[in-house]
Motif scaffolding. Structure first.
Motif, short mmCIF file in Angstrom:
data_model
loop_
_atom_site.label_atom_id
_atom_site.label_comp_id
_atom_site.label_asym_id
_atom_site.label_seq_id
_atom_site.Cartn_x
_atom_site.Cartn_y
_atom_site.Cartn_z
N ASP A 97 0.82 -1.22 0.00
CA ASP A 97 0.00 0.00 0.00
C ASP A 97 0.85 1.27 0.00
O ASP A 97 0.32 2.37 -0.15
N GLN A 98 2.16 1.10 0.18
CA GLN A 98 3.06 2.25 0.13
C GLN A 98 3.74 2.41 -1.23
O GLN A 98 4.58 3.28 -1.41
N LEU A 99 3.37 1.57 -2.18
CA LEU A 99 3.99 1.59 -3.51
C LEU A 99 3.16 2.42 -4.48
O LEU A 99 1.96 2.63 -4.28
N SER A 100 3.80 2.84 -5.54
CA SER A 100 3.08 3.48 -6.63
C SER A 100 2.15 2.46 -7.28
O SER A 100 2.35 1.25 -7.10
N PRO A 101 1.15 2.88 -8.04
CA PRO A 101 0.25 1.91 -8.68
C PRO A 101 0.99 0.91 -9.56
O PRO A 101 0.68 -0.29 -9.52
#
Length: 593
Positions: A97-101
């Motif tokens: 959830d902390q990553l880019s799409p």
């Protein structure tokens, strides 16, 4: 916000984020750092795949492991399982959830890829290493397709591989014996076809061996080097390769074949029903009950029979549809006379199609796709055609392999659809574009999710209509025949592996509903016996991709652009079909706005 920053500010982000984290800004440090661990895991996973599969590495143009063969031993398999489990643990430590799409998608896809690899080990394919299509007795000589012979070192690497083959044969035999002890043994019909393939490589004169072929080209060698390699290669074939095939032949003929089973379905072996369920999932990418797949196949067969009946009316052939299907198979005018004629016809379709590709795609691969005749040592038991991708280094094009064995049994009217599937715009467009997409991690560029890969290729057969092809009713009937072939697969694959069908029942069903040559039907049924669940992926993938196109056409209306649709469809490389659906639905929504 970061994407709008200047380049100078972007270079300062690590320091800035660290300061923010000290000030208590939640998640700031994690957000900037999670992409790096993900890239590290993805890179190390791919490196592990190449080391585990050195001949695959060679085939894609990575030549670091040209002197190695796959470790198929129990120890090697255990180590690989541990390696995969380690990658899974690493991925769980990366907060998606902390990553880019884009990175979040890569994270999900890598996790899925590793999980599938672990599940594949549990499907016990190591107990069944022999089959007439891609068993190791076939795959070993096929290293010649991609093994480079540019210089002395290349020949040395090849010699090391030849000398390693006896060890691999020992390990495969050990796996098969272990399978025997547990009740995991291949069907007789599968192994019987392997015996002549093994015998092919038991030669008295090493210069008559397939493995001697590199010296016949004499590239990369001269003078003393040529003489030295000639002597070493002759010895390697006589002392290592031929004895290994002799050992394999003796084991298969005297020990394994007498214990093979008369049944053809995987459900006949211990826990076979669960194995089939998992194999079907691995190939289709979705959990579907086998009864539902079977009924879907029956419904598709009924629909396609109605379309075939329309072509019968156009052609003006009297009688029932069953009679028409049989006539189209048996009429000598619908078959080729010589291998040269077959090759010329396939190549003509290939060359005629290439100029039309810009009508369907905004992006085209740099690599070319060319015709190649299937090698004689495997042609008799091989499918009618298949595709072999180009290597990364561009040293050769992609190959559209055509089977010229018994040309009198090869159908003229299916050749156009076959070429669209195996070459362009089918496998070559998708696979070559994936390999050339340097914006993706390498594990994604070489992804192999069957329902995506084969679903795209089957969908591509219908793209002939979009470029003004299939002008002849016979060719349109050929397209329907090819689609019917894949619909029948849903029925016969589940029939044999779940419902207890015999091989004869499966053959009869294919004969009744397709105009494929009997030679091809026999080969195909044996393929489904050898590869449980693989045949399901084609129609399931094609149906879902076709549904996506219909959805895009309906929702976008005048905004629909077939080139943009195909570019978006192929932009992310191979993936599970459900992930593709989510991506394309998001793309459709963005195009509407």
């Amino acid at each position: 916000m970061v994407l709008r920053m200047s380049n100078r500010l972007v270079t300062a982000i690590p320091t800035l984020v660290f300061i923010l984290s000290l000030l208590g800004v939640p998640g700031a440090f994690v957000l900037a750092q999670t992409d790096k661990p993900l890239k590290g895991v993805a890179d190390r996973y791919w490196e592990a795949v190449l080391k585990r599969n050195p001949t695959f590495a060679t085939s894609i143009g990575d030549y670091r492991y040209n002197d190695r063969l796959e470790d198929v031993s129990q120890d090697g398999r255990s180590q690989w399982r541990s390696t995969l489990e380690g990658f899974l643990r690493e991925l769980t430590l990366i907060p998606a959830d902390q990553l880019s799409p884009d990175d979040s998608f890569t994270h999900e896809l890598l996790r899925k890829t590793v999980e599938d690899s672990l599940l594949r080990i549990d499907c016990l394919s190591h107990y069944y290493p022999l089959d007439p299509l891609d068993g190791f007795q076939i795959s070993f000589p096929l290293i010649l397709v991609s093994q480079p012979f540019r210089n002395l070192n290349d020949y040395r690497a090849y010699l090391v591989r030849l000398r390693a083959f006896p060890r691999q044969v020992d390990d495969h035999i050990a796996n098969m014996r272990a399978g025997l002890a547990l009740g995991h043994v291949s069907p007789t019909v599968v192994i019987e076809k392997c015996v002549p393939q093994i015998k092919t490589h038991v030669v008295i004169d090493p210069t008559k061996s397939e493995f001697y072929a590199p010296l016949q080209k004499s590239t990369g060698l001269a003078g003393p080097d040529h003489s030295a390699i000639t002597a070493e290669l002759t010895t390697a074939i006589s002392a290592y390769v031929v004895p290994a095939y002799e050992q394999l032949l003796a084991f298969v003929r005297d020990e394994y074949l007498p214990t093979c089973r008369a049944t053809v379905g995987i459900s006949a072996v211990p826990n076979g029903a669960k194995i089939y369920e998992n194999l079907a999932y691995l190939h289709t990418g979705v959990r579907i009950k086998s009864d539902d797949i079977h009924e879907l196949g029956i419904a598709e067969v009924a629909r396609l029979r109605k379309e075939m009946a329309k072509i019968q009316q156009i052609i003006g052939r009297a009688g029932g549809l069953d009679e028409f299907i049989a006539f189209m198979r048996q009429d000598g005018h619908n078959r080729f006379d010589t291998r040269e004629e077959l090759i010329a016809a396939a190549d003509a379709i290939l060359q005629k199609t290439k100029p039309h590709l810009p009508k369907l795609f905004g992006r085209l691969p740099k690599a070319d796709c060319v015709m190649k005749e299937m090698e004689a040592f495997r042609a008799a038991a091989s499918p009618v055609a298949y595709y072999n991708p180009p290597p990364e280094d561009g040293s050769r094009p992609g190959y559209y392999y055509i089977n010229t064995y018994s040309p009198n049994d090869r159908m003229r009217f299916t050749l156009e659809a076959l070429t669209y599937h195996e070459a362009v715009p089918g496998h070559h467009l998708q696979i070559a574009l994936d390999q050339e997409n340097r914006d993706l991690p390498r594990f994604r560029r070489y992804g192999s999710f069957t329902s995506y890969v084969e679903g795209w290729a089957l969908y591509s057969e219908k793209l002939g209509y979009d470029i003004g092809a299939y002008t002849d009713p016979l060719q349109r009937y050929g397209q329907l025949t090819m689609e019917m072939w894949r619909a029948c697969r849903l029925v016969v694959d589940t029939g044999m592996h779940v419902k207890g069908w015999t091989r004869d029942q499966a053959v009869e069903y294919m004969v009744k509903n397709t105009s494929l040559a009997r030679l091809d039907i026999d080969s195909e049924i044996d393929r489904y016996i050898s590869w449980p669940g693989q045949a399901l992926a084609y129609k399931i993938g094609e149906i879902r991709i076709s549904n996506l196109r219909r959805q895009a056409e309906k929702e976008l209306g005048s905004k629909f652009d077939i080139r943009a649709f195909h570019d978006a469809l192929l932009a992310g490389a191979a993936m599970p079909i459900e992930m593709l659906e989510k991506r394309m639905q998001s793309w459709i929504a963005s195009r509407k706005n």
